[in-house]
Structure formats: structure tokens, C-alpha cells
Design a protein around this motif. Structure first.
Motif, PDB file in Angstrom:
ATOM      1  N   THR A   1       7.404  -4.138 -19.435  1.00 16.81           N
ATOM      2  CA  THR A   1       5.951  -3.947 -19.360  1.00 16.81           C
ATOM      3  C   THR A   1       5.500  -3.445 -17.992  1.00 16.81           C
ATOM      4  OG1 THR A   1       5.635  -6.269 -18.698  1.00 16.81           O
ATOM      5  CG2 THR A   1       5.583  -5.767 -21.059  1.00 16.81           C
ATOM      6  N   PHE A   2       6.423  -2.959 -17.180  1.00 11.98           N
ATOM      7  CA  PHE A   2       6.074  -2.567 -15.809  1.00 11.98           C
ATOM      8  C   PHE A   2       5.053  -1.430 -15.834  1.00 11.98           C
ATOM      9  CE2 PHE A   2       6.942  -1.160 -11.408  1.00 11.98           C
ATOM     10  CZ  PHE A   2       6.853  -2.407 -10.787  1.00 11.98           C
ATOM     11  N   PRO A   3       4.021  -1.482 -14.976  1.00  4.95           N
ATOM     12  CA  PRO A   3       2.904  -0.541 -15.084  1.00  4.95           C
ATOM     13  C   PRO A   3       3.143   0.821 -14.448  1.00  4.95           C
ATOM     14  CG  PRO A   3       2.463  -2.120 -13.354  1.00  4.95           C
ATOM     15  CD  PRO A   3       3.740  -2.571 -14.013  1.00  4.95           C
ATOM     16  N   LEU A   4       4.385   1.235 -14.352  1.00  3.25           N
ATOM     17  CA  LEU A   4       4.754   2.599 -13.999  1.00  3.25           C
ATOM     18  C   LEU A   4       5.670   3.114 -15.102  1.00  3.25           C
ATOM     19  CD1 LEU A   4       3.991   1.378 -11.148  1.00  3.25           C
ATOM     20  CD2 LEU A   4       5.635   2.998 -10.181  1.00  3.25           C
ATOM     21  N   ILE A   5       5.825   4.409 -15.203  1.00  6.52           N
ATOM     22  CA  ILE A   5       6.875   4.960 -16.050  1.00  6.52           C
ATOM     23  C   ILE A   5       8.213   4.610 -15.409  1.00  6.52           C
ATOM     24  CG2 ILE A   5       7.950   7.107 -16.839  1.00  6.52           C
ATOM     25  CD1 ILE A   5       5.119   8.201 -17.209  1.00  6.52           C
TER      26      ILE A   5
ATOM     27  N   GLY B   1      -3.304   5.411 -15.211  1.00  7.41           N
ATOM     28  CA  GLY B   1      -3.674   4.228 -14.469  1.00  7.41           C
ATOM     29  C   GLY B   1      -2.679   3.104 -14.694  1.00  7.41           C
ATOM     30  N   ARG B   2      -2.283   2.460 -13.615  1.00  6.82           N
ATOM     31  CA  ARG B   2      -1.295   1.386 -13.727  1.00  6.82           C
ATOM     32  C   ARG B   2      -1.783   0.271 -14.646  1.00  6.82           C
ATOM     33  NH1 ARG B   2       1.470   0.077  -7.863  1.00  6.82           N
ATOM     34  NH2 ARG B   2       2.437   2.114  -7.501  1.00  6.82           N
ATOM     35  N   SER B   3      -3.028  -0.116 -14.488  1.00  5.02           N
ATOM     36  CA  SER B   3      -3.546  -1.243 -15.259  1.00  5.02           C
ATOM     37  C   SER B   3      -3.475  -0.961 -16.748  1.00  5.02           C
ATOM     38  CB  SER B   3      -4.983  -1.550 -14.849  1.00  5.02           C
ATOM     39  OG  SER B   3      -5.501  -2.616 -15.615  1.00  5.02           O
TER      40      SER B   3
ATOM     41  N   LEU C   1      -1.640   1.322 -18.352  1.00  6.88           N
ATOM     42  CA  LEU C   1      -0.266   1.500 -18.813  1.00  6.88           C
ATOM     43  C   LEU C   1       0.415   0.149 -18.991  1.00  6.88           C
ATOM     44  CD1 LEU C   1       2.049   3.403 -19.538  1.00  6.88           C
ATOM     45  CD2 LEU C   1       2.632   3.527 -17.096  1.00  6.88           C
ATOM     46  N   GLY C   2       0.232  -0.738 -18.029  1.00  3.39           N
ATOM     47  CA  GLY C   2       0.831  -2.057 -18.143  1.00  3.39           C
ATOM     48  C   GLY C   2       0.299  -2.839 -19.333  1.00  3.39           C
ATOM     49  N   MET C   3      -1.013  -2.747 -19.571  1.00  5.73           N
ATOM     50  CA  MET C   3      -1.585  -3.475 -20.703  1.00  5.73           C
ATOM     51  C   MET C   3      -1.118  -2.907 -22.032  1.00  5.73           C
ATOM     52  SD  MET C   3      -5.476  -4.533 -19.599  1.00  5.73           S
ATOM     53  CE  MET C   3      -5.984  -2.916 -19.029  1.00  5.73           C
ATOM     54  N   ILE C   4      -1.018  -1.584 -22.129  1.00  8.77           N
ATOM     55  CA  ILE C   4      -0.565  -0.970 -23.377  1.00  8.77           C
ATOM     56  C   ILE C   4       0.884  -1.353 -23.663  1.00  8.77           C
ATOM     57  CG2 ILE C   4       0.015   1.239 -24.469  1.00  8.77           C
ATOM     58  CD1 ILE C   4      -2.529   2.360 -23.067  1.00  8.77           C
ATOM     59  N   LYS C   5       1.731  -1.321 -22.640  1.00 11.29           N
ATOM     60  CA  LYS C   5       3.117  -1.763 -22.832  1.00 11.29           C
ATOM     61  C   LYS C   5       3.171  -3.227 -23.262  1.00 11.29           C
ATOM     62  CE  LYS C   5       5.500   1.215 -19.443  1.00 11.29           C
ATOM     63  NZ  LYS C   5       6.426   1.173 -18.286  1.00 11.29           N
ATOM     64  N   SER C   6       2.357  -4.066 -22.617  1.00  8.41           N
ATOM     65  CA  SER C   6       2.352  -5.486 -22.954  1.00  8.41           C
ATOM     66  C   SER C   6       1.943  -5.716 -24.405  1.00  8.41           C
ATOM     67  CB  SER C   6       1.411  -6.249 -22.016  1.00  8.41           C
ATOM     68  OG  SER C   6       1.892  -6.205 -20.685  1.00  8.41           O
ATOM     69  N   ASP C   7       0.953  -4.972 -24.856  1.00  6.75           N
ATOM     70  CA  ASP C   7       0.518  -5.104 -26.245  1.00  6.75           C
ATOM     71  C   ASP C   7       1.569  -4.552 -27.199  1.00  6.75           C
ATOM     72  OD1 ASP C   7      -1.846  -6.233 -25.384  1.00  6.75           O
ATOM     73  OD2 ASP C   7      -3.011  -4.384 -25.549  1.00  6.75           O
ATOM     74  N   HIS C   8       2.149  -3.411 -26.849  1.00 10.21           N
ATOM     75  CA  HIS C   8       3.137  -2.771 -27.720  1.00 10.21           C
ATOM     76  C   HIS C   8       4.365  -3.664 -27.911  1.00 10.21           C
ATOM     77  CE1 HIS C   8       5.283   0.564 -29.612  1.00 10.21           C
ATOM     78  NE2 HIS C   8       6.309   0.292 -28.835  1.00 10.21           N
TER      79      HIS C   8
ATOM     80  N   GLU D   1       0.816  -1.214   0.000  1.00 11.90           N
ATOM     81  CA  GLU D   1       0.000   0.000   0.000  1.00 11.90           C
ATOM     82  C   GLU D   1       0.851   1.265   0.000  1.00 11.90           C
ATOM     83  OE1 GLU D   1      -3.301   2.347  -0.193  1.00 11.90           O
ATOM     84  OE2 GLU D   1      -3.204   0.143  -0.378  1.00 11.90           O
ATOM     85  N   GLN D   2       2.003   1.230   0.668  1.00  9.18           N
ATOM     86  CA  GLN D   2       2.809   2.444   0.772  1.00  9.18           C
ATOM     87  C   GLN D   2       3.314   2.932  -0.588  1.00  9.18           C
ATOM     88  OE1 GLN D   2       6.215   0.228   2.938  1.00  9.18           O
ATOM     89  NE2 GLN D   2       7.222   2.004   2.027  1.00  9.18           N
ATOM     90  N   PHE D   3       3.326   2.033  -1.595  1.00 10.40           N
ATOM     91  CA  PHE D   3       3.788   2.431  -2.930  1.00 10.40           C
ATOM     92  C   PHE D   3       2.630   2.675  -3.900  1.00 10.40           C
ATOM     93  CE2 PHE D   3       7.173  -0.191  -1.067  1.00 10.40           C
ATOM     94  CZ  PHE D   3       8.220   0.728  -1.094  1.00 10.40           C
ATOM     95  N   ALA D   4       1.410   2.688  -3.369  1.00 14.07           N
ATOM     96  CA  ALA D   4       0.233   2.800  -4.240  1.00 14.07           C
ATOM     97  C   ALA D   4       0.194   4.113  -5.006  1.00 14.07           C
ATOM     98  CB  ALA D   4      -1.046   2.633  -3.418  1.00 14.07           C
ATOM     99  N   ASP D   5       0.775   5.164  -4.447  1.00  7.43           N
ATOM    100  CA  ASP D   5       0.756   6.468  -5.110  1.00  7.43           C
ATOM    101  C   ASP D   5       1.969   6.692  -6.008  1.00  7.43           C
ATOM    102  OD1 ASP D   5      -1.656   7.169  -3.916  1.00  7.43           O
ATOM    103  OD2 ASP D   5      -0.674   8.040  -2.165  1.00  7.43           O
ATOM    104  N   CYS D   6       2.859   5.727  -6.088  1.00 10.62           N
ATOM    105  CA  CYS D   6       4.050   5.898  -6.929  1.00 10.62           C
ATOM    106  C   CYS D   6       3.662   5.781  -8.400  1.00 10.62           C
ATOM    107  CB  CYS D   6       5.100   4.840  -6.589  1.00 10.62           C
ATOM    108  SG  CYS D   6       5.914   5.101  -4.994  1.00 10.62           S
TER     109      CYS D   6
END
Length: 247
Positions: free
Chosen positions: A94-98, A209-211, A213-220, A44-49
């Protein structure tokens, strides 16, 4: 057990310190790195990252596979390592953060691949090369790594970077679009500030949104991810196991 890779949080940034030495890639090192990535997603502490930055201290970002360690692992241990390295590259890709690699020093072979798996890279000008020296080791890249590197390396740079094994200073790496910015700094704090600024420029003032971003990277990057994750880790019949390689 080593304290590295080590995770810290700085406001919206999850910061991973890879180490303070050569930061060689081994199965224990990559296992710890993946555990740290799990924490960023699960705790939870990294939820805002919204930004992940990796960096090291000293002369090296990462010097690649530990060549003293790998040949001692036996065939099954080497298979396990190859599959884990591929999994780690695919996961960073494909990590869901920049993601931004702050390259503080030498990034060779597998270490260079870890850096290339990020969305962006900043590199210190005071020291260090970015290089894939496999051609000098007499070993080809594995198929998954070829697809991964082609997905992340500009076409105009592939000959010198992937095929010929050139060593790139920060300035030349920026010229060849292997890094986003060469940074004239002399300490990790200033390099991190440049990485944070690079990440902020990619965010452009908007949360993603993490979800999604992660999906777009995975598809790309789907072909590269498939090539990496579907490899068996078996030896290349042309050269055997990559036990002497810094892939």
C-alpha cells in the motif's frame, strides 16, 4: 550494524539497496527497511520522489528468512518477526508511491514475497530464480500470506508458483505474468534503468498524489492487508512456529 538496507535518491526515484549478500530477512533487517520507508515519507528531501525501486547487488535479491537466526529467537521472538514481516508486506503493498522491484538474482520465499508486494517487477535474465519453495519444506503458508499472494499472483500462475513451488527464470516469470519484464542485462545499472523505465510507464507522464495513491491501494488490497495485519503471529497448530521456513 549493517549498512543495509540503504537509501539513495536519484532525482524523482527513492532507491533502496537491500544488500550485497543473501539479504536474509530478520527482525533487525525488516526494522531497518521500515525505517528507510519512514524516511521516504517523512523527510523533505524525498518529497518530490514519485517512484520507489528496490534492488540488490550480487547473486541474490533476497534468499528469504535467515534460518540460522530465526529458530534461536524463541517463541516470542518468532511471533515478533512474523508480525513484522506481515506488516512490511502490507506496507509495501500500500506504499503511496509507485513501486518497482528490480530483481537482480535469486528471490526465494520471503524474498519473493517482498518482490511481489511491489506494483511491478523487472527481472534480470542472466541469473536467478523467483520461487516460493514452501511445499518442499513441508510447511503451509500462513493465512495472511495466502490472501496476500492470491491478491498479487495471476490466477493462471497460482498453481505453479504458490502450490507447486516451481522455480521461475526471468523469461518464464514474464510468461506467467509474475514479473512485468525480463531484462537481458548483466549489471545493476542497466537493471535499474529498466526499473526506472517500468516505473515511468506506470506513471504515464502524470504525477499522482501520495495520499490518494496510498488510499486507493489500501482499499484495493483491503482483504489482504487485513489478513496480514490482524494475524497474531501465533504458531500454526498443524506445524508449530515457522522457525524452519523461508516464508
Amino acid at each position: 550494524m549493517s549498512e543495509y538496507p540503504r537509501l539513495e535518491q536519484h532525482r524523482h526515484v527513492a532507491l533502496i539497496w537491500l544488500g550485497d549478500d543473501k539479504n536474509m530477512l530478520t527482525t533487525p533487517f525488516l526494522t531497518r527497511l521500515n525505517s528507510v520507508l519512514d524516511r521516504i515519507i517523512d523527510e523533505e528531501q524525498f518529497a518530490d520522489c514519485s517512484l520507489l525501486v528496490t534492488c540488490s547487488t550480487g547473486r541474490f535479491y533476497s534468499n528469504g528468512i535467515d534460518l540460522d537466526w530465526l529458530p534461536q529467537q524463541g517463541a516470542e521472538g518468532i511471533r515478533t518477526f512474523v508480525k513484522l514481516l506481515n506488516k512490511t508486506l502490507a506496507r509495501l503493498l500500500t506504499f503511496p508511491l509507485i513501486t518497482v522491484a528490480a530483481i537482480n538474482g535469486h528471490a526465494f520465499a520471503g524474498g519473493a514475497m517482498i518482490a511481489m508486494a511491489h506494483d511491478a517487477r523487472v527481472m534480470q535474465t542472466k541469473r536467478g530464480w523467483l520461487s516460493l519453495p514452501e511445499v518442499f519444506l513441508g510447511l503451509p503458508f500462513r493465512p495472511g500470506m495466502i490472501d496476500f499472494l492470491k491478491a498479487k499472483t495471476p490466477i493462471a500462475s497460482q498453481r505453479d508458483f504458490m502450490t507447486l513451488g516451481h522455480r521461475f527464470t526471468a523469461e518464464r516469470a514474464e510468461q506467467f505474468s509474475l514479473v512485468d519484464k525480463a531484462v537481458n542485462v548483466s549489471n545493476p545499472k542497466d537493471l535499474l534503468e529498466a526499473a526506472y523505465e517500468q516505473g515511468a510507464s506506470l506513471q504515464a507522464g502524470r504525477d499522482r498524489g501520495r495520499s490518494a495513491l496510498g488510499m486507493i491501494k489500501s482499499d484495493h488490497y483491503a482483504p489482504a492487508v487485513s489478513a496480514l495485519t490482524e494475524e497474531s503471529g501465533d504458531p500454526d497448530p498443524r506445524v508449530g512456529f515457522p522457525g524452519q521456513s523461508r516464508l
